[in-house]
Design an enzyme around this catalytic site. Sequence first.
Site, PDB file in Angstrom:
ATOM      1  N   LYS A 284      -2.692   1.150 -24.845  1.00 24.14           N
ATOM      2  CA  LYS A 284      -3.129   1.070 -26.247  1.00 24.14           C
ATOM      3  C   LYS A 284      -1.883   1.102 -27.140  1.00 24.14           C
ATOM      4  O   LYS A 284      -1.059   0.205 -27.060  1.00 24.14           O
ATOM      5  CB  LYS A 284      -4.135   2.177 -26.534  1.00 24.14           C
TER       6      LYS A 284
ATOM      7  N   ARG B 281      -2.453  -2.102 -18.284  1.00 28.69           N
ATOM      8  CA  ARG B 281      -3.706  -1.343 -18.215  1.00 28.69           C
ATOM      9  C   ARG B 281      -3.600  -0.333 -17.077  1.00 28.69           C
ATOM     10  O   ARG B 281      -3.606  -0.694 -15.907  1.00 28.69           O
ATOM     11  CB  ARG B 281      -4.887  -2.272 -17.984  1.00 28.69           C
TER      12      ARG B 281
ATOM     13  N   THR C 127      -4.399   6.635 -21.446  1.00 30.16           N
ATOM     14  CA  THR C 127      -4.204   5.299 -20.908  1.00 30.16           C
ATOM     15  C   THR C 127      -2.808   4.859 -21.334  1.00 30.16           C
ATOM     16  O   THR C 127      -2.165   5.492 -22.177  1.00 30.16           O
ATOM     17  CB  THR C 127      -5.258   4.303 -21.445  1.00 30.16           C
TER      18      THR C 127
ATOM     19  N   GLU D 106      -0.502   4.921  -0.368  1.00 35.09           N
ATOM     20  CA  GLU D 106      -1.214   6.188  -0.548  1.00 35.09           C
ATOM     21  C   GLU D 106      -0.259   7.372  -0.414  1.00 35.09           C
ATOM     22  O   GLU D 106       0.566   7.421   0.505  1.00 35.09           O
ATOM     23  CB  GLU D 106      -2.329   6.346   0.495  1.00 35.09           C
TER      24      GLU D 106
ATOM     25  N   ASP E   3      -7.109  14.141 -24.673  1.00 36.63           N
ATOM     26  CA  ASP E   3      -7.197  12.729 -24.306  1.00 36.63           C
ATOM     27  C   ASP E   3      -6.558  11.943 -25.449  1.00 36.63           C
ATOM     28  O   ASP E   3      -7.188  11.701 -26.484  1.00 36.63           O
ATOM     29  CB  ASP E   3      -8.658  12.334 -24.100  1.00 36.63           C
TER      30      ASP E   3
ATOM     31  N   TYR F 148       0.850  -1.205   0.000  1.00 35.40           N
ATOM     32  CA  TYR F 148       0.000   0.000   0.000  1.00 35.40           C
ATOM     33  C   TYR F 148       0.881   1.248   0.000  1.00 35.40           C
ATOM     34  O   TYR F 148       1.881   1.297   0.717  1.00 35.40           O
ATOM     35  CB  TYR F 148      -0.898   0.028   1.245  1.00 35.40           C
TER      36      TYR F 148
HETATM   37  N1  DSN Z   1     -12.508   1.339 -24.550  1.00 34.79           N
HETATM   38  C1  DSN Z   1     -11.580   2.203 -25.245  1.00 34.79           C
HETATM   39  C2  DSN Z   1     -11.552   1.943 -26.709  1.00 34.79           C
HETATM   40  O1  DSN Z   1     -11.747   0.803 -27.106  1.00 34.79           O
HETATM   41  O2  DSN Z   1     -11.338   2.846 -27.494  1.00 34.79           O
HETATM   42  C3  DSN Z   1     -11.816   3.619 -24.929  1.00 34.79           C
HETATM   43  O3  DSN Z   1     -11.845   3.817 -23.588  1.00 34.79           O
END
Ligand code: DSN
Length: 422
Positions: free
Chosen positions: A231, A237, A228, A58, A202, A56
């Site tokens: 990707k 993730r 994120t 925090e 974003d 942990y």
């Molecule tokens: N779920 C993502 C996507 O597939 O583009 C976006 O958050």
Amino acid sequence: MNASRHPALSATDPELASFVAAEEVLQAQTLRLIPSENYVSAAVLEASGTVLQNKYSEGYPGRRYYEGQQNIDRIEALAVERAKGLFGVDHANVQPYSGSPANLAVYLAFAQPGDTVMGMALPMGGHLTHGWGVSATGSWFRGVQYGVRADTGLIDYDAVREQALAERPRLIFCGGTALPRTIDFAAFASIAQEAGAVLVADVAHIAGLIAGGAHPSPAGHVDVVSTTTHKTLRGPRGAMLMCREEHAKAIDKAVFPGLQGGPHNQTTAGIAVALHEAAQPSFVRYAHAVVANAKALAAVLLERGFDLVSGGTDNHLILIDLTGKDVPGKVAAKALDRAGIVVNHNTVPFDPRKPFDPSGIRIGTPSLTSRGLTAEHMPLVADWIARAVDAAAKGDEQALGVIRAEVTDLMAAFPAPGLPLS
Ligand code: DSN
């Protein structure tokens, strides 16, 4: 089941282990075209499955609410430094659990419930958390939405400016989940400045392209970058928020203690490894290959008579409008799945059909590029897509089975990072 790969899991919980093994086989044998997915490296997988799970933490490095942070602090500080270096930003927070919590933290940092926020409409290619109605961001805030032009499929920056000046939003989001074209961050910056709005890019979908120099960077144009990490960036993730120094305190306070508890330290470690990998020359080659593959695939799809939103792509993503093919997106996506080609059904701009049964499919090239496929394979990929969509229209299951065998055969020659070739 490959018990030697997960010996403890296989011994303790063979049922669960068998599901993981089946997923490994599925990911190895199929052509994965979902543009938000990828394959992480073995190093990222290892970092994500470590004893860092047990801790942990925090707070932030040097300012924690728990003791025993000697190693965790170094790991998080390393991830932060790497993010700052790679994206050229003053400040990075690597703790958001994923993209939606990261975006919620932006609202918490800069807006009050009821404030007007502006983003691209979800059916036009935006994201739920950009103020869309069914999301908390569209019910706790007043979401106003922009789209693309019906004739070009492109963002009309003059229309966005006009809307922003009329609505005076507190936040403007640029970026989304189904945008095949380059985002003009400078144009959005000038709009946000005129409207007095905080600008958020974003870049979840294109973070890896930005890191590899295959898409312009938002750094220097926007107030906050949200992304994120799993990707095109090819990390675990998770998510990151990056910003100018002036916003650093507000962002950190919003992530913790505003929204989250303890950071997922194993994910932080995986992010640090992914950022290290993304700083290598091989990642620059990968990022440019992702775009080259998408452009090559789009060109052949156009030749094969497919209608592509905006007429093609500048990045990793292609949005196919199947209206003219008389096969709804979901029917096509499920047929492609049976053919070993994994895509998702997706709305197209001005879609006359419902979001759960829309007119389009969304495809992308990050995963196949990570496996080493090149532009010379794209005619074959387009041929499989065309034959599968045709088979879907005719209900020809045998044709789908033939394609599946061809896909499995090709993918066997391109081992996936992080996976044994099963
Ligand atoms: N779920 C993502 C996507 O597939 O583009 C976006 O958050």
